[in-house]
Every structure is written in structure tokens, then in C-alpha cells.
Scaffold this motif. Structure first.
Motif, short mmCIF file in Angstrom:
data_model
loop_
_atom_site.label_atom_id
_atom_site.label_comp_id
_atom_site.label_asym_id
_atom_site.label_seq_id
_atom_site.Cartn_x
_atom_site.Cartn_y
_atom_site.Cartn_z
N VAL B 388 0.85 -1.19 0.00
CA VAL B 388 0.00 0.00 0.00
C VAL B 388 0.89 1.25 0.00
O VAL B 388 1.87 1.30 0.73
N PRO B 389 0.61 2.24 -0.84
CA PRO B 389 1.45 3.44 -0.86
C PRO B 389 1.08 4.39 0.29
O PRO B 389 -0.09 4.51 0.67
N ILE B 390 2.10 5.04 0.82
CA ILE B 390 1.91 5.93 1.95
C ILE B 390 2.23 7.36 1.52
O ILE B 390 3.24 7.60 0.83
N ILE B 411 -0.96 15.20 15.49
CA ILE B 411 -1.34 15.57 14.13
C ILE B 411 -1.14 14.37 13.20
O ILE B 411 -0.11 13.69 13.26
N ILE B 412 -2.14 14.15 12.34
CA ILE B 412 -2.01 13.06 11.36
C ILE B 412 -1.22 13.58 10.17
O ILE B 412 -1.63 14.51 9.49
N THR B 413 -0.04 12.98 9.93
CA THR B 413 0.80 13.41 8.81
C THR B 413 0.99 12.30 7.78
O THR B 413 1.61 12.50 6.74
N GLY B 414 0.50 11.13 8.08
CA GLY B 414 0.64 10.02 7.14
C GLY B 414 -0.72 9.49 6.72
O GLY B 414 -1.62 9.36 7.54
N TYR B 415 -0.87 9.22 5.44
CA TYR B 415 -2.11 8.66 4.92
C TYR B 415 -1.77 7.46 4.05
O TYR B 415 -0.80 7.50 3.28
N ALA B 416 -2.57 6.42 4.17
CA ALA B 416 -2.43 5.28 3.26
C ALA B 416 -3.46 5.44 2.15
O ALA B 416 -4.60 5.82 2.42
N ARG B 417 -3.05 5.18 0.90
CA ARG B 417 -4.02 5.20 -0.19
C ARG B 417 -4.45 3.78 -0.47
O ARG B 417 -3.73 3.01 -1.11
N ILE B 418 -5.62 3.41 0.05
CA ILE B 418 -6.09 2.04 -0.20
C ILE B 418 -6.94 2.01 -1.47
O ILE B 418 -7.69 2.93 -1.75
N SER B 419 -6.76 0.95 -2.24
CA SER B 419 -7.54 0.72 -3.45
C SER B 419 -8.45 -0.47 -3.23
O SER B 419 -8.14 -1.34 -2.40
N HIS B 420 -9.53 -0.51 -3.98
CA HIS B 420 -10.34 -1.74 -4.01
C HIS B 420 -10.63 -2.10 -5.46
O HIS B 420 -11.18 -1.29 -6.20
N GLN B 421 -10.22 -3.32 -5.80
CA GLN B 421 -10.57 -3.82 -7.14
C GLN B 421 -11.23 -5.18 -6.95
O GLN B 421 -11.24 -5.74 -5.83
N VAL B 422 -11.77 -5.74 -8.00
CA VAL B 422 -12.64 -6.92 -7.88
C VAL B 422 -12.00 -8.11 -7.17
O VAL B 422 -12.69 -8.98 -6.64
N TYR B 423 -10.67 -8.15 -7.16
CA TYR B 423 -10.00 -9.31 -6.56
C TYR B 423 -9.73 -9.12 -5.07
O TYR B 423 -9.24 -10.03 -4.40
#
Lengths: 444, 452
Positions: B388-390, B411-423
Motif C-alpha cells: 500500500v502506498p503511503i 497531528i495526522i501526517t501520514g495517509y495510506a491510499r487504499i484501493s479496491h478492485q474486484v480481486y
């Protein structure tokens, strides 16, 4: 397999460090199997256009593709760069370059040409070159190259000069003297010749060019840079960067070196000047050097670039490796060319010593090949009606020549070819002649 | 569905609903993606996409077809196949004319094409020195470099629009964009090109492109280029509605094509006739779609399987619309699950997310810069099998973060970019949830993490 292996000299000419030759050479049966995916029963005597790829390399490529698809992030972060470097090292050794930095891998010679010519365009646009300064090329340069010159050089204010020489060619001397004349035209009116673009072996009509001699002349005449288009280089003629001495050299690996489509290299000789070459598809690697830029131009399938070591392994299953393949191809294509010329009562397009793994063979004048489009139609006719795949070149006849030979076939020979294929071609043409076929019949 | 339907015929118009006997089953989906590495929580479809086995099989057929008899393929199959692919794309994005559709490798290539054209405007004197190109500050790095290579080098200047993040509403985006336009037009300059992401990469939000394009038209911006690398297959695309001059999207990210293929849409206008592929072949001058369809000998198979991908999506309930809807719902559901478990928050409101969502990471992990973000990503991959990219989001200059960007510890300084695909499955996100909880319990901070 250790691809940076022992130094094996086979003849007196210098050979780059070669990988260890396979202990057992490829057998005839294995060879047949490696190319069994080729459509059977056609005379595939046109390796020069699109090359070929054996099954073991296809299989290696599919493994690479799967590695990426399995876990692309991991592949991108941890493997891709190293593996491309391995391929570049193999190419460096193959072409006897000094330094791996000099080797960038690109899709094809067309891309390499765009890279070099785009940098020339910038020199014009940013005033480093004067408007009207010249770029010299050969008349028989590849179509895409001519367009690239138009798109980048002419558009930016450069003046493109073509060196013309007659085909059929009788000697290197003819080419050399025409080239000298072109350089003179380039330097007329106080212009500078900024770039000379020289084919190592022209595409069609196919003639090997005495590049070393031409480059020497370029240096004597103060040409800035020399770019050799070696699309038909490795596997056709000797390709040794240090020997040839060009500033830029592009070669393909999918034509004669068994890579799948999409593998070629651009060699840029290290010099004191900063070469401002960039891949036109700009990624975050911009500015990190052409080789690094070319190794990442966005998400795509790099597998053709990654199988270069496996393709060289395949090469070395043949006696003599690439040298042996080249020598045998040359011998066979001359033999077959002479056989055809004799059968048809025509002639070769160049003397046997001036050919590579391809040769031009005159077609009977009676066929009446009268234009480029007719030549293409004849090619289609041969494919559809005789299962022969061979490109046909139309040569404008000289004035006053009676019954001129205006059509030439460019036959290729590579490891998978058999004499029967050339007999098939011979017989097809003989049949056309016997049937009183003329190409006028194709001009619908 | 008939996988051979693509031979010689265009059989799929996505506007008509295909007749399905039954939808693809869970077991079939698992099988289609069984080549994905097992044991990895692959929640990053956004970076490199994914390709199901049936499309890969079709791709290999095309590759083999070329190798079997390449001359015949070149003369008789290639152009037809590419035209079919372009026609399929035209239908998917509601373009008027297949002549508006070119296929290229990726959005990076499309950016080079558009920017080279802009560069010529400067070098050939049609634009004034320092006329501007406008872009978002979070534009993809390749695009920024392309602007440097083609625009800045040619004498153009660049204006960056700040994308506020985390975001409370799309209004914030619109306001910042308007400010950027003003800056771009200052002192009588002309904005020659505005580059607008449809879905930004990092941080990931959906941009109100239609509204921004309208602002561009109202403000006299010459040309508008929408970089929609992520859009195809994750959000509805109607190029006529959006109204941009150029629009690019990758098909290998969210539309199940193999690496790599993207389409570049160029609205028919006098400007678009000077669009050229930078790799010049003998087709130069025959129009961008034809130029792009032959840039020398290479593997065009990824471009040829678009109809196969269309067939693949039609096996799902609701086709691509159904997939997009479900991906959006699941991505949000999983994001909320993670935010709840960690005591954090989402980076933007749900209506400006598509199939990717930014989820705040516990502040205790102390993501203090780009290096930390990369280190955390590597650690998650190596130790936990989570991909997962941060994203590192610097706190605002005044030391006060945007509203809501705090958790109980800071303070929140990090975010994860979660994806969802059919699998993707629930387990993927639970694995991620538990990994982060463990790291926090262990008292780990990014700087300490090992990534070997």
C-alpha cells in the motif's frame, strides 16, 4: 548462466568478451522446434523486416511478464532497475562499448532516431546551431528516419541534404564519392554540417555501407557528430563501437539477435561535451541520464528489454555464436541469391562481398514492375498466391536502358531458413514468367 | 461470454447492456487473478493496475500471431485491430468520432505529446515568453518533469495550484483553482494550457473537472488537458460533458488491460492537428491516431486486447458501472473500518473518492517526511506482506493542521491510499489494520523501521 564470462577469441578480429559457449550446440531438431511457431509452408525469406524470436526466448519473456504481474510494486522497487542493467551490460559486451553508461535500451531504432534528432532540434532552437546548418543523410535512409528529420530538423530550421548513389552498387568507392559530394554541399555558403546520419546497412534497397571510411571522412571534413543507423547491424555485419568510431549508434536486437519485438539499443560515445539527449517520453527520471530515463518511461511491459541475456544464451547455442551465425547467413544468402539470379537470368544488386545477411536479387524485367505501389502489389500477390514472403524494391530505370531490371527482391537468410524456401521463390517467379504474367495485371 | 468475438468484428457497445447468462462467480474471479502473489494484501491497484488471466491469454494470442507471420500481421491485422480498440474506447467515453481517439502506452506518453505541442508554441513564437502552463501542485511527477522538459525549456512559465489536503469539500479545490488562474493571468500573461487531474495520484481525490474546465473556458485559457490516468474503470467518463481539449486515461490500471495502454482523446479542433507522437515513423503527418498506431516494430498487443477487456467487464453484474459502484462502496467501507480501528479519519469526504481512499495513519507512527513514508511502505511489504502506498502530508505552515487531521495523540501526517478492485477481499484490509495496530503497540516510529 554467467553472461560476463570468459574471453573467447575465435578469429583474428577482436571480439568482445563473450559468454561461455554452450557445451552442446543446438541440434537440427531443436532448431526446428524453436521456430515451429512460424507459419509452416511459407517461404519466410524476409527476416530483415521483423526478425524472429525462438520459443525459449518467448518463454523467458513470458516469465518476466508474469513476474511483474504477480507483484508489480515489488518488481518495480526491487528488481526492474537491476535487471535492465544486466541487459545493458550484455549489450555493452556484445558491441564492444567502453562503458555501460554508453548503452541505453529503447523500443527500436525509430525511437533512438527520435532521441538523437530531438537533441539536434533543440540545438537549432536554442541558437547553438545556425539556421540552415546541415544534416547529411543517405538517399536510401529508412522512411521513418526521413520523416523524423522532417519533424525535428527541418522544422527547427536545419537543412537536410541527401547523398545519392546509384543502385545497383558496384563498389564502396561509388558510395564514398557521392558522400563526399554531399558533405561539400552541406558546407557550402559557410554552413556547418552538424550531423551525418549513415546507415550501417540500408534497409531497401539493402546495401552495406562502408561506415568506417565515411566516418573518417566526416572527421576530416569537420562534421560535428555522426549517427549510424545500425538497425540491420548486429548479426548482419561486424558491429564494434570502438572500431566504427561513431558518436551515436543504434542497433536492433529483435531482427537478428532473437529478442522479441521492442528491444533495441542506442549507444552514445562518452565525450567531453555534455550530450543533452533525452527520451521524448519524460518520466520522473528526467535528467538522470538517457540510460536511466529509457529504463522507465512510465508503466509498461519492459520484458523485451529484460530477456536480452536469455537471447544471447540462445545465440551461443550456435557454433561460433553471433560471428558464426553471421558468417553462415552471409554465405547462404549469397549462394541463394546467385542461384536465383542465375535461374531468372538477372543479377545481384551488389557484389557478394558487399552484402550482409540480406541480398538484393533482380527480378525478370518482363514482369514489368513499374512503381513502388506495383512492387507492393507484387509482394502481396506472392504472399497470397505463392506463400512467399519477400519485400520487393522498385528501382527507377536509367534513361535509354532497354528492358531494364526495375524490380529487386530483398532476400534474407537466418538460422531457420532452408534452401527449399528459396526454390519456392525461384519457382514462383518462373511460373509468373511462364504464365506471361505482368504486373500491369495487378494495377486494379 | 464469447471470447473470440473480437475477431474481425466490433461486438461490444457498452451503451447496450450485453445479455448475460450468468455473472462471473467468486471462484472464477479468484481464478482470473490467481497469478497474483499469494499471501500479499494487494491493496494498491491504483499504482500498477491488474490484468485477469483471460485477457492475458488473449494478449498472448496476439503476440503469437505477430511472431507466426509478422509481415502478414503488419499488413493485414494490426491496423484493423487497433481501429477496433479505438472504437471500443470511443463508446466507453462518449466521444463523437473515433478520429478523436489515439492509443499510446500510458498517461506519461500522452503528457509528452500534449506538452511537446505546447513547447512548439513557445519555440515557434506563437506564444509569448512566460505565458503560463497551469497545473496542480500534486500533479504526477512525470508530468512535472515533462513540463520542465518541454515548456520551461522553451521559455514558458509554470503556475502551481495548491491542492488543500485533507479536504472538507470540493469547494476548497475550486477556490484554490480560481486563485491559480488569477496568478497565471497576472501581468497580461496568457494561460496556454491548464493540466487538471481527474483523480489525483497522491494524495488521491476526485477533482470536479467539469467545473474547472468551465472556469478555464470562462477565463480564456487556451487549452485544457485532463490527466485522468486513474479514471477509466474507476469513475464515469463523458468527454463531451467534461469538455476538455485533451483527456488521457490508462486502461491497465482499472480497466483490466495488460501493461500498458492508454487512450488520448483530442477534441476535434484546428489546434489538435499539430499533435504528433514524439517517436516519428513513416506515418508522420497522417494524424495522431495513425502515428500512434505505428511507432516502429514493437509489441502492440496491449493495445489490441481492449475488446477482450470489454468482454471481461461485461461478465460482472452491471458491467463496468457495477464494478465501479461496488469498488467505490467497498473502498469506503474498508477505509472507515481502518479509520475506526486506528482512531483516525479519512482524507476527504466520500463523494470525492472513487475506488481509492486516503486513510489517516496513527500519528504515533510519526510519518515525518517522504523518506519515512517510503520506509513504512517497504516495512509493510517486507514484514507484513501488505502492499500500500503511503503519503506524507506536511502540517500547515502555521503549525495548525486542517480541521479533523488529528487523532488522540497528535497531528495526522501520514495517509495510506487504499484501493479496491474486484480481486480484493476483506482479509486484505484486516491484514493492514492489524499490521498498523501492532506497529503502534510495539511503539514503532517510521524512522526506526527496517525495510530489507
Amino acid at each position: 548462466m554467467d553472461t560476463i564470462g570468459a574471453d573467447t577469441k575465435i578469429s583474428n578480429t577482436y571480439l568482445p568478451e563473450k559468454p561461455e559457449l554452450s557445451p552442446t550446440l543446438i541440434s537440427d531438431t531443436e532448431l526446428l522446434s524453436e521456430f515451429s511457431h512460424h507459419v509452416q509452408n511459407i517461404a519466410r525469406i524476409n527476416n530483415g523486416s521483423f526478425g524472429c524470436c525462438p520459443k525459449s526466448v518467448i518463454s523467458a519473456q513470458q516469465k518476466w511478464q508474469l513476474e511483474f504481474l504477480k507483484q508489480p510494486d515489488d518488481f518495480y522497487f526491487n528488481r526492474l532497475k537491476d535487471e535492465i542493467l544486466k541487459s545493458r551490460l550484455v549489450i555493452r559486451d556484445l558491441v564492444n562499448a567502453d562503458h555501460v553508461d554508453e548503452i541505453s535500451i529503447v523500443d527500436n531504432a525509430t525511437t533512438a532516431t527520435a532521441i538523437v534528432l530531438q537533441s539536434v532540434a533543440w540545438e537549432f532552437l536554442q541558437g547553438k546551431f545556425n539556421k540552415g546548418d546541415a544534416v547529411v543523410m543517405l538517399q536510401y535512409a529508412y522512411g521513418a528516419v526521413k520523416k523524423s528529420l522532417e519533424a525535428y530538423v527541418t522544422r527547427a530550421g536545419g537543412y537536410v541534404i541527401e547523398a545519392w548513389f546509384l543502385f545497383p552498387v558496384n563498389s564502396d568507392g561509388e558510395i564514398v564519392s557521392e558522400f563526399r559530394k554531399a558533405l561539400e554541399r552541406g558546407k557550402a555558403n559557410g554552413r556547418k554540417v552538424r550531423l551525418a546520419m549513415i546507415d550501417h546497412v540500408t534497409s531497401i534497397p539493402s546495401v552495406p555501407i562502408p561506415v568506417k571510411e565515411l566516418i573518417k571522412i566526416c572527421r576530416e571534413e569537420g562534421v560535428d557528430k555522426v549517427f549510424v543507423d545500425g538497425a540491420q547491424g548486429i548479426g548482419c555485419v561486424d558491429v564494434d563501437m570502438k572500431e566504427i568510431g561513431a558518436d551515436f549508434y543504434t542497433g536492433t536486437l529483435n531482427k537478428w539477435v532473437f529478442c522479441p519485438p521492442g528491444a533495441a539499443f542506442l549507444y552514445c560515445r562518452k565525450s567531453n561535451e555534455i550530450d543533452d539527449l533525452h527520451h521524448p517520453v519524460v518520466s520522473h527520471e528526467y535528467g538522470n541520464g538517457l540510460a536511466i530515463e529509457s529504463a522507465w518511461i512510465g508503466t509498461r511491459d519492459y520484458s523485451a528489454q529484460l530477456v536480452v541475456p536469455q537471447a544471447l544464451e540462445f545465440v551461443n547455442r550456435f557454433e561460433g555464436g553471433i560471428e558464426g551465425i553471421k558468417k553462415r547467413n552471409h554465405k547462404a544468402v549469397v549462394e541463394m541469391g546467385e542461384m536465383l539470379a542465375k535461374a531468372w537470368g538477372t543479377h545481384l544488386g551488389s557484389p557478394p562481398e558487399m552484402c550482409s545477411s540480406m541480398i538484393m536479387v533482380g527480378l525478370p524485367a518482363i514482369l514489368g514492375i513499374s512503381s513502388d505501389s506495383i512492387a507492393l502489389k507484387l509482394r502481396t500477390h506472392l504472399r497470397n498466391n505463392f506463400s512467399v514472403e519477400v519485400p520487393i524494391y522498385y528501382r527507377v530505370p536509367g534513361d535509354g536502358v532497354v528492358n531494364p531490371v526495375t524490380g529487386y527482391a530483398r532476400i534474407s537468410h537466418h538460422v531457420y531458413n532452408k534452401p527449399d524456401e528459396y526454390y519456392k521463390f525461384r519457382d514462383a517467379v518462373n511460373q509468373l514468367v511462364n504464365d506471361k504474367f505482368t504486373c500491369a495485371l495487378l494495377a486494379w | 461470454m464469447d471470447q473470440e468475438a473480437r475477431n474481425g468484428e466490433l461486438t461490444h457497445h457498452v451503451s447496450k447492456k450485453p445479455k448475460l447468462t450468468r455473472c462471473i462467480s467468486e471462484a472464477e474471479i479468484r481464478d482470473e487473478f490467481s497469478h497474483h502473489q499469494h499471501g500479499v494484501a494487494r491493496i494498491n491497484n491504483g499504482s500498477f493496475g491488474s490484468c485477469p488471466k483471460s485477457v492475458l491469454a488473449d494478449q498472448q494470442k496476439w503476440q503469437l500471431k505477430f511472431l507466426q507471420q509478422p509481415d502478414d500481421f503488419y499488413f493485414n491485422s494490426l491496423r484493423k485491430g487497433i481501429l477496433e480498440s479505438r472504437a471500443a474506447v470511443k463508446d466507453l467515453i462518449n466521444a463523437d468520432d473515433v478520429g478523436e481517439i489515439s492509443l499510446v502506452d500510458n498517461a506519461t506518453t500522452a503528457a509528452a505529446i500534449v506538452l511537446q505541442q505546447i513547447g512548439r508554441g513557445f519555440t515557434e513564437g506563437r506564444f509569448h515568453r512566460n505565458d503560463t502552463v497551469l497545473m496542480l501542485h500534486c500533479a504526477f511527477q512525470a508530468v512535472k518533469k515533462s513540463i520542465q522538459a518541454y515548456v520551461t525549456r522553451a521559455g514558458g512559465s509554470v503556475v502551481e495550484v495548491q491542492l488543500p489536503f485533507p479536504l472538507a469539500s470540493e469547494e476548497e479545490i475550486i477556490n484554490e483553482f480560481k486563485k491559480g488562474i488569477e496568478k497565471g493571468k497576472k501581468d497580461g500573461k496568457m494561460i496556454r494550457l491548464a493540466i487538471i487531474d481527474h483523480i489525483t495520484s497522491m494524495p488521491c481525490v476526485v477533482i470536479p473537472v467539469r467545473k474547472l474546465v468551465k472556469i478555464c473556458r470562462d477565463e480564456g485559457v487556451d487549452q485544457v488537458f485532463v490527466d485522468a490516468a486513474h479514471a477509466m474503470g474507476s469513475i464515469k467518463i463523458d468527454v463531451k460533458e467534461i469538455g476538455a481539449d485533451f483527456y488521457v486515461s490508462n486502461l491497465h490500471k482499472w480497466f483490466f488491460c495488460p501493461p500498458s495502454v492508454a487512450f488520448l482523446y483530442c477534441r476535434k479542433s484546428i489546434l489538435s492537428s499539430d499533435m504528433h507522437h514524439p517517436v516519428v515513423s513513416h506515418e508522420f503527418g497522417n494524424g495522431l491516431p495513425i502515428e500512434s498506431a505505428w511507432i516502429g516494430t514493437r509489441d502492440y498487443s496491449a493495445q489490441l486486447v481492449i475488446p477482450s477487456a470489454v468482454t471481461f467487464v461485461s461478465r460482472f453484474e452491471g458491467g463496468i458501472d457495477g464494478i465501479m459502484q461496488r469498488n467505490h462502496e467497498q473502498a469506503l467501507k474498508m477505509a472507515r473500518m481502518l479509520a475506526n480501528a486506528w482512531g483516525t479519519s479519512l482524507g476527504s469526504p466520500p463523494e470525492i473518492c472513487a475506488a481509492m481512499v486516503m486513510v489517516g495513519l496513527p500519528s504515533r507512527l510519526r510519518v515525518m517526511g517522504e523518506d519515512d513514508a517510503l520506509r513504512l511502505r517497504g516495512h509493510l511489504r517486507v514484514r507484513f506482506g501488505v502492499e500500500v502506498p503511503i503519503h506524507y502530508q506536511a502540517p500547515k505552515d502555521d503549525g495548525q493542521p486542517q480541521a479533523g487531521a488529528r487523532d488522540k495523540d497528535g497531528i495526522i501526517t501520514g495517509y495510506a491510499r487504499i484501493s479496491h478492485q474486484v480481486y480484493n477481499t476483506l482479509e486484505d484490509y484486516e491484514k493492514f489494520r492489524d499490521a498498523v495496530i501492532l506497529l503502534v503497540e510495539e511503539g514503532q516510529v517510521c524512522q526506526m523501521l527496517l525495510t530489507e
